[in-house]
Design a protein around this motif. Structure first.
Motif, mmCIF file in Angstrom:
data_model
loop_
_atom_site.group_PDB
_atom_site.id
_atom_site.type_symbol
_atom_site.label_atom_id
_atom_site.label_comp_id
_atom_site.label_asym_id
_atom_site.label_seq_id
_atom_site.Cartn_x
_atom_site.Cartn_y
_atom_site.Cartn_z
ATOM 1 N N ALA A 214 1.795 -4.871 1.944
ATOM 2 C CA ALA A 214 0.723 -3.973 2.379
ATOM 3 C C ALA A 214 0.489 -2.892 1.326
ATOM 4 O O ALA A 214 -0.624 -2.362 1.200
ATOM 5 C CB ALA A 214 1.069 -3.338 3.723
ATOM 6 N N GLY A 215 1.523 -2.596 0.557
ATOM 7 C CA GLY A 215 1.370 -1.641 -0.540
ATOM 8 C C GLY A 215 0.398 -2.134 -1.586
ATOM 9 O O GLY A 215 -0.264 -1.334 -2.262
ATOM 10 N N ASN A 216 0.268 -3.460 -1.739
ATOM 11 C CA ASN A 216 -0.704 -4.016 -2.678
ATOM 12 C C ASN A 216 -2.137 -3.794 -2.211
ATOM 13 O O ASN A 216 -3.072 -3.886 -3.008
ATOM 14 C CB ASN A 216 -0.462 -5.511 -2.876
ATOM 15 N N LEU A 217 -2.292 -3.515 -0.927
ATOM 16 C CA LEU A 217 -3.606 -3.191 -0.377
ATOM 17 C C LEU A 217 -3.876 -1.684 -0.422
ATOM 18 O O LEU A 217 -4.946 -1.238 -0.015
ATOM 19 C CB LEU A 217 -3.715 -3.691 1.068
ATOM 20 N N GLY A 218 -2.891 -0.941 -0.904
ATOM 21 C CA GLY A 218 -3.049 0.498 -1.063
ATOM 22 C C GLY A 218 -2.221 1.350 -0.138
ATOM 23 O O GLY A 218 -2.150 2.569 -0.311
ATOM 24 N N ALA A 219 -1.577 0.767 0.876
ATOM 25 C CA ALA A 219 -0.779 1.553 1.818
ATOM 26 C C ALA A 219 0.320 2.319 1.073
ATOM 27 O O ALA A 219 0.989 1.764 0.191
ATOM 28 C CB ALA A 219 -0.170 0.645 2.873
ATOM 29 N N TYR A 220 0.501 3.582 1.461
ATOM 30 C CA TYR A 220 1.495 4.424 0.769
ATOM 31 C C TYR A 220 1.942 5.512 1.730
ATOM 32 O O TYR A 220 1.131 6.340 2.169
ATOM 33 C CB TYR A 220 0.855 5.040 -0.475
ATOM 34 N N ASP A 221 3.211 5.492 2.087
ATOM 35 C CA ASP A 221 3.726 6.444 3.070
ATOM 36 C C ASP A 221 5.193 6.713 2.783
ATOM 37 O O ASP A 221 6.050 5.866 3.007
ATOM 38 C CB ASP A 221 3.554 5.867 4.477
ATOM 39 N N LEU A 222 5.471 7.913 2.296
ATOM 40 C CA LEU A 222 6.855 8.329 2.037
ATOM 41 C C LEU A 222 7.350 9.298 3.102
ATOM 42 O O LEU A 222 8.342 10.002 2.896
ATOM 43 C CB LEU A 222 6.966 8.981 0.651
ATOM 44 N N GLY A 223 6.648 9.335 4.236
ATOM 45 C CA GLY A 223 7.059 10.209 5.315
ATOM 46 C C GLY A 223 6.129 11.393 5.500
ATOM 47 O O GLY A 223 5.044 11.455 4.927
ATOM 48 N N ASP A 224 6.570 12.337 6.308
ATOM 49 C CA ASP A 224 5.721 13.479 6.679
ATOM 50 C C ASP A 224 6.127 14.782 6.000
ATOM 51 O O ASP A 224 5.677 15.862 6.397
ATOM 52 C CB ASP A 224 5.739 13.657 8.201
#
Length: 308
Positions: free
Chosen positions: A140-150
């Protein structure tokens, strides 16, 4: 001198179906100071110019045509046209949250050592389409998803660098390293990448900081043509090529690349077989990784054969 506090740049190539929403999300920013929006049309043949000119009554908006294809070329053109010291890059198929520019600007104002910053990216799926069962969180990161938390994270590993679709950079640092490298980044329909990873490597080596800002939120549209296995295999192939080019730029090219690529190929293939029945999504993720190493090794061979 200019009192422009931040410049938002959209580099676009034949994405007129998404572009209007991207521009509108920037023109509607809740920002306390002065900002501008620059659309860099990178050799488009669709309605990109018309979509931009439909919004030309807004004095913040500027249109620039860049005929030389290449995302890095377009980004450098945007930087040359921009009037501020902070440059914020949004992809043409993304939508920025209302406070995006303010969050980015405040981060640079409060940290003189900050060279690069980007935020969380969520995915916008096409109507009536669900994420496929074979799609892992990693892919999903290849689709741009990026989440290292809040919480704010200061990046110390280049692999965690902010996504280019939600990306900002300090002009002082960009000028010092000579701009974005045209050898990396997409050119037309090819999927070269790793330009942001290289920028983070350079920033950390020079003592700058790179930050993940969770509230600098952007949503990224998932194009329907990307929701198939063949797209991810092609993306993996170009990722391998990009990694080879990045190593060449970093002075790490040579015979040793065969060992690195070969080891990664075997490891990925082994894991793909290991997860084949108990976790098909993880299996496909590792298969894409292994396939990418073939692209990497192919680029290594080309680099050695045609080394100047």
């Amino acid at each position: 001198m200019t009192n422009m506090q931040i410049s938002a740049v959209i580099c676009t190539h034949n994405r007129d179906n998404y572009l209007g929403a991207a521009i509108d999300s920037l023109l509607g920013q809740d920002f306390a100071g002065e900002f501008e929006v620059i659309v860099v049309d990178n050799g488009s043949s669709d309605r990109t110019r018309e979509v931009t000119e439909e919004r030309a009554s807004n004095p913040r908006l500027k249109y620039v045509f860049e005929p030389t294809l290449g995302l890095s070329v377009a980004r450098n053109t945007g930087a040359k046209e921009a009037k501020s010291e902070i440059l914020a890059y949004l992809d043409d198929d993304a939508v920025a949250s209302a406070g995006w520019l303010q969050v980015l600007y405040d981060a640079y104002q409060h940290n003189s050592q900050l060279a690069i910053a980007g935020g969380k990216v969520t995915l916008l799926w096409p109507a009536n389409i669900e994420p496929p069962s074979w799609l892992s969180a990693g892919l999903a990161g290849n689709l741009g998803a990026y989440d290292l938390g809040d919480s704010v994270v200061y990046i110390d590993k280049p692999g965690l660098t902010p996504r280019g679709l939600n990306y900002s950079i300090r002009r002082q640092f960009l000028d010092k390293i000579g701009g974005f490298d045209p050898q990396l980044g997409r050119v037309g329909k090819n999927l070269l990448s790793n330009e942001e990873l290289l920028m983070t490597e350079l920033a950390l080596k020079q003592g700058w900081q790179v930050a993940y800002l969770p509230t600098a939120l952007v949503a990224h549209n998932v194009a329907p043509e990307r929701i198939n296995r063949s797209w991810f295999l092609n993306r993996g192939w170009w990722q391998g090529i990009s990694e080879c080019y990045r190593e060449q730029l970093a002075g790490k090219a040579g015979i040793a690349q065969f060992g690195r690529g070969g080891e990664r190929f075997v490891r990925g293939l082994y894991k793909a077989l290991q997860y084949a029945f108990k976790d098909p999504a993880e299996s496909f993720d590792n298969f894409v990784y292994s396939y990418g190493q073939i692209g990497y090794l192919n680029a290594v061979i080309q680099g050695l054969l045609f080394k100047k």
